[in-house]
Design a protein around this motif. Structure first.
Motif, mmCIF file in Angstrom:
data_model
loop_
_atom_site.group_PDB
_atom_site.id
_atom_site.type_symbol
_atom_site.label_atom_id
_atom_site.label_comp_id
_atom_site.label_asym_id
_atom_site.label_seq_id
_atom_site.Cartn_x
_atom_site.Cartn_y
_atom_site.Cartn_z
ATOM 1 N N ARG A 197 43.874 35.136 42.264
ATOM 2 C CA ARG A 197 42.433 35.454 42.288
ATOM 3 C C ARG A 197 41.954 35.600 40.841
ATOM 4 O O ARG A 197 41.744 36.720 40.365
ATOM 5 C CB ARG A 197 42.193 36.778 43.033
ATOM 6 C CG ARG A 197 42.723 36.847 44.455
ATOM 7 C CD ARG A 197 41.903 36.023 45.430
ATOM 8 N NE ARG A 197 42.451 36.136 46.774
ATOM 9 C CZ ARG A 197 43.368 35.312 47.287
ATOM 10 N NH1 ARG A 197 43.847 34.287 46.563
ATOM 11 N NH2 ARG A 197 43.818 35.500 48.517
ATOM 12 N N ASP A 216 54.419 32.990 31.693
ATOM 13 C CA ASP A 216 55.593 32.116 31.664
ATOM 14 C C ASP A 216 56.275 32.091 33.018
ATOM 15 O O ASP A 216 56.713 31.045 33.496
ATOM 16 C CB ASP A 216 56.615 32.644 30.647
ATOM 17 C CG ASP A 216 56.467 31.950 29.316
ATOM 18 O OD1 ASP A 216 55.633 31.025 29.233
ATOM 19 O OD2 ASP A 216 57.179 32.351 28.372
ATOM 20 N N LEU A 262 53.347 28.467 39.972
ATOM 21 C CA LEU A 262 52.279 29.190 40.674
ATOM 22 C C LEU A 262 50.991 29.219 39.860
ATOM 23 O O LEU A 262 51.002 29.093 38.634
ATOM 24 C CB LEU A 262 52.715 30.632 40.934
ATOM 25 C CG LEU A 262 53.866 30.851 41.906
ATOM 26 C CD1 LEU A 262 54.287 32.314 41.902
ATOM 27 C CD2 LEU A 262 53.473 30.408 43.318
ATOM 28 N N ALA A 279 50.219 36.621 40.548
ATOM 29 C CA ALA A 279 50.644 35.664 41.570
ATOM 30 C C ALA A 279 50.058 35.968 42.945
ATOM 31 O O ALA A 279 49.846 35.058 43.749
ATOM 32 C CB ALA A 279 52.172 35.623 41.648
ATOM 33 N N THR A 280 49.799 37.257 43.235
ATOM 34 C CA THR A 280 49.454 37.599 44.625
ATOM 35 C C THR A 280 48.292 38.580 44.770
ATOM 36 O O THR A 280 47.878 38.878 45.882
ATOM 37 C CB THR A 280 50.669 38.247 45.334
ATOM 38 O OG1 THR A 280 50.928 39.511 44.722
ATOM 39 C CG2 THR A 280 51.912 37.384 45.231
ATOM 40 N N GLN A 281 47.783 39.119 43.656
ATOM 41 C CA GLN A 281 46.746 40.167 43.658
ATOM 42 C C GLN A 281 47.253 41.463 44.308
ATOM 43 O O GLN A 281 46.472 42.360 44.610
ATOM 44 C CB GLN A 281 45.452 39.664 44.322
ATOM 45 C CG GLN A 281 44.192 40.411 43.896
ATOM 46 C CD GLN A 281 43.966 40.392 42.380
ATOM 47 O OE1 GLN A 281 44.243 39.396 41.708
ATOM 48 N NE2 GLN A 281 43.487 41.494 41.839
ATOM 49 N N ARG A 301 57.629 29.203 38.104
ATOM 50 C CA ARG A 301 57.616 29.138 39.564
ATOM 51 C C ARG A 301 56.616 28.118 40.086
ATOM 52 O O ARG A 301 56.472 27.956 41.304
ATOM 53 C CB ARG A 301 57.227 30.504 40.142
ATOM 54 C CG ARG A 301 58.216 31.605 39.918
ATOM 55 C CD ARG A 301 57.563 32.938 40.221
ATOM 56 N NE ARG A 301 58.386 34.065 39.822
ATOM 57 C CZ ARG A 301 59.230 34.721 40.626
ATOM 58 N NH1 ARG A 301 59.350 34.360 41.877
ATOM 59 N NH2 ARG A 301 59.927 35.722 40.169
ATOM 60 N N GLU A 332 53.060 40.053 36.551
ATOM 61 C CA GLU A 332 53.299 38.756 37.185
ATOM 62 C C GLU A 332 53.066 38.831 38.701
ATOM 63 O O GLU A 332 52.462 37.922 39.288
ATOM 64 C CB GLU A 332 54.727 38.305 36.866
ATOM 65 C CG GLU A 332 55.017 36.864 37.241
ATOM 66 C CD GLU A 332 56.452 36.461 36.896
ATOM 67 O OE1 GLU A 332 57.053 37.058 35.993
ATOM 68 O OE2 GLU A 332 56.960 35.545 37.578
ATOM 69 N N GLN A 333 53.503 39.923 39.309
ATOM 70 C CA GLN A 333 53.242 40.103 40.757
ATOM 71 C C GLN A 333 51.749 40.034 41.051
ATOM 72 O O GLN A 333 51.320 39.382 42.005
ATOM 73 C CB GLN A 333 53.715 41.485 41.242
ATOM 74 C CG GLN A 333 55.203 41.680 41.369
ATOM 75 C CD GLN A 333 55.540 43.122 41.798
ATOM 76 O OE1 GLN A 333 54.764 43.797 42.470
ATOM 77 N NE2 GLN A 333 56.717 43.581 41.418
#
Ligand code: SF4
Lengths: 182, 474
Positions: free
Chosen positions: B53, B42, B49, B154-156, B47, B150-151
């Protein structure tokens, strides 16, 4: 009481929601209610003498599962600070990531705090995050507390971890180039 | 100065360091399940996004799934909704899902290793505290909260403070009937449920080196029960042989290259730890817990401790509350205590080795009439293999229920709940109040001890029990 685990804070059967809201209703569910959903008058949250935004708890608070729902439930119920002499690691991170301050005090101070609150349920406590102090109003009881400077900055500024990580896109890609693969 | 195993793996994954703040750690493998991921997806949607990966994340449905009639839609509406939400999210974000009904579905910490996804030297996270299981391979694996899920999506990467390091050595010969579960229950009973808080643990010593991979997973699994972020064991020949040939493992020459690197993943002889503890394997007995934290464990031959023996007033208060919940007395022995349920399952002890051990003990016997016995395999693959080896027949003939895989009565999110007031001996990892169902009373123990209890209807010392049954041996 020590070792309050995440299954007490929010029992697993209430983890089925897919949003973050509403978990406060089931905070400490099995302690707050007896069978048949009747409130348990012996449990502190059901005692009208005690209320406020600061939860004071025994050593090793939040041990057990990684469920962030525990932090959501405490926040959703209305607490903004949890005071204890010791927090479980994952709970501490989860709390900080949700604007809930896990505030660690010494075992001795915690005992004094418990005694004071027991004697005077309407005790008021003031927490100053900027100064890193906790003060019991109308009393000499006060202490300072530690917090990681980065986390403090995040809490005060409402800074967002994901925005920060997204800003590191180039570094992350550079890391991937040199990472060990087979 | 030398580096520990933990230092080597952690340092190899630092993208950047924040002064006075956490490290930005790169994550090699991210597992997700239905309970702790919906709010993270969610968040991504809000965001705008994508998953950074997608092929580094793998999803399964385990916590909520029924263990009966898995081919039918889930009856309970909220569970169904959560599992369906996972399916929808995985589809929308391009994440591979081994969901309900998939031949590779299972408890997240069982399927990672069995598919060869879990490998030495990796960083592995999951929104689940028992992610520590994967440390058995010499990876840095730890549980995270949903904001952190979520981090990673979003960013691996994840922001993480570097924990302190602890080495726990177990040396010497384990006694008969003493298995991995007893080792870890013993350690936790000695150092308490907060003894590992702030630390990443490395288990070492001759008794650990002698263990199979599945036994090592049982030990690392319960690291979180002593408060540690994770636990790990240096990879060795046992590890390489286990990984070799599994679906996701490197193949051929790549495997050789991998092994060459994995061999470097051991603590240097001059490495230092923030804390070192040493135990003697010979001091460990089959263990059982009597209270409502995994630290309240005793040797099977010992009585429940007297409350006055405990140091602090608040510890005494906690134990009194525990014993009153369990309806047990200080000084009472647990051996001989009648039980109502036996749960053989969970990410701690529901792999092939566990099922084989139980089957070997109960072959040709019948459960006690007063007990209900559930055997819940850790994954679809374990279920399939157990059937191939005829274990399901042994269980059924003993009067056990052998069901489909999932977390089941480990946390009672599906229908498998222990009734209020009932005593259950369980191979899972937590005996918290109400964990197995509101009012349920849990004794944690090894699969061997659970198997003996299933047949006798009572908590038994597996060593004595084996002596009286000439057709079984340990
Ligand atoms: S089996 Fe139990 S401990 Fe393991 S992942 Fe499932 S709920 Fe968690």
């Amino acid at each position: 009481m020590e070792d309050v685990d995440t299954d007490q804070i929010i029992p697993a059967r209430f983890l089925k929601a897919t949003t973050r809201e509403g978990f406060g209703d089931n905070l400490f569910r099995d302690w707050r209610y007896r069978q048949g959903d009747e409130p348990n008058p012996d449990f502190v949250l059901n005692n009208p003498a005690y209320s406020g935004q600061i939860l004071v708890a025994g050593k090793n608070f939040g041990c057990g599962s990684s469920r962030e729902h525990a932090a959501w439930a405490i926040y959703d119920y209305g607490f903004r600070v949890v005071v204890s002499s010791f927090f479980a690691d994952i709970f501490k991170n989860n709390a900080l990531n949700n604007g809930l301050l896990p505030l660690t005090v010494s075992e001795g101070f915690l005992q004094q705090l418990f005694e004071r609150i027991q004697a005077q349920p309407d005790t008021r406590i003031e927490v100053d995050l900027e100064q890193q102090t906790l003060r019991v109003l109308d009393s000499p009881l006060q202490t300072t507390f530690d917090i990681n400077p980065f986390k403090k900055m995040c809490l005060i500024n409402g800074y967002d971890n994901i925005d920060y990580l997204l800003s590191l896109k180039a570094e992350i890609e550079a890391y991937e180039q040199k990472a060990i693969t087979f | 100065m030398g580096k520990t195993l933990f230092d080597k793996v952690w340092d190899a994954h630092i993208v950047t360091r924040i002064p006075e703040g956490p490290d930005v750690l790169y994550i090699d493998k991210h597992f997700i399940h239905e309970v702790t991921s919906p709010q993270a997806f969610d968040g991504l949607r809000k965001r705008g996004l994508q998953v950074a990966r997608p092929h580094k994340t793998l999803a399964t449905a385990d916590h909520n799934v029924p263990t009966k009639d898995q081919h039918l839609p889930i009856r309970e509406a909220l569970s169904r909704h959560q599992v369906e939400t996972l399916t929808k999210n995985c589809k929308e974000f391009g994440v591979e899902l081994y969901g309900l009904g998939h031949p590779l579905q299972g408890i997240v910490h069982v399927i990672g290793p069995e598919l060869g996804i879990t490998q030495p030297g990796m960083t592995i996270v999951c929104g689940d505290s028992h992610t520590s299981t994967h440390g058995a391979f010499g990876s840095v694996a730890f549980g995270i909260g949903t904001s952190e899920v979520e981090q990673v999506l979003a960013t691996q990467c994840i922001l993480q403070n570097r924990p302190k390091t602890m080495r726990i050595e177990i040396n010497g010969q384990l006694g008969k009937g003493v298995v991995a579960k007893d080792i870890i229950l013993y350690i936790i009973s000695r150092i308490s449920t907060s003894g590992g808080t702030g630390y990443f643990v490395e288990y070492a010593g001759t008794a650990i080196e002698g263990l199979s991979m599945e036994a090592r997973m049982t030990i690392c699994n319960m690291s979180i029960e002593m408060g540690a972020r994770g636990g790990m064991i240096a990879p060795d020949e046992t590890t390489f042989q286990y990984v070799k040939g599994r679906p996701y493992a490197p193949k051929g020459e790549a495997f050789e290259r991998a092994v060459a690197y994995w061999k470097s993943l051991r603590s240097d002889p001059d490495a230092t730890y923030d804390k070192v503890l040493t135990f003697d394997a010979a001091d460990i007995e089959p263990m059982v817990t009597y209270g409502t934290t995994p630290g309240m464990g005793i040797k099977i031959s010992q009585p429940i401790p007297q409350i006055e023996e405990l140091a602090s007033a608040s510890a005494r208060a906690s134990i009194e509350k525990s014993l009153s919940y369990m309806v047990l007395q200080p000084g009472q022995p647990l051996k001989g205590k009648q039980i109502d349920y036996v749960f053989i399952g969970s990410c701690t002890n529901a792999r092939m080795e566990d099922l084989r051990q139980v089957a070997q003990l109960v072959r040709g016997k019948k459960k006690a009439p007063n007990v209900t016995v559930w055997v819940i395999p850790g994954s679809k693959q374990v279920e399939k293999q157990a059937i191939a080896e005829g274990l399901d027949k042994i269980f059924r003939e003993a009067g056990f229920e052998f069901r489909g895989p999932g977390c089941s009565a480990c946390l009672g999110m599906n229908e498998d709940k222990i009734p209020t007031g009932a005593y259950c001996i369980s191979t899972s990892n937590r005996n918290f109040e109400g964990r197995q169902g509101p009012g349920a009373r849990t004794f944690l123990a090894s699969p061997l001890t659970a198997a003996a209890a299933a047949i006798t209807g009572r908590i038994s010392d597996i060593r004595e029990w084996v002596e009286t049954h000439s057709n079984v041996s340990l």
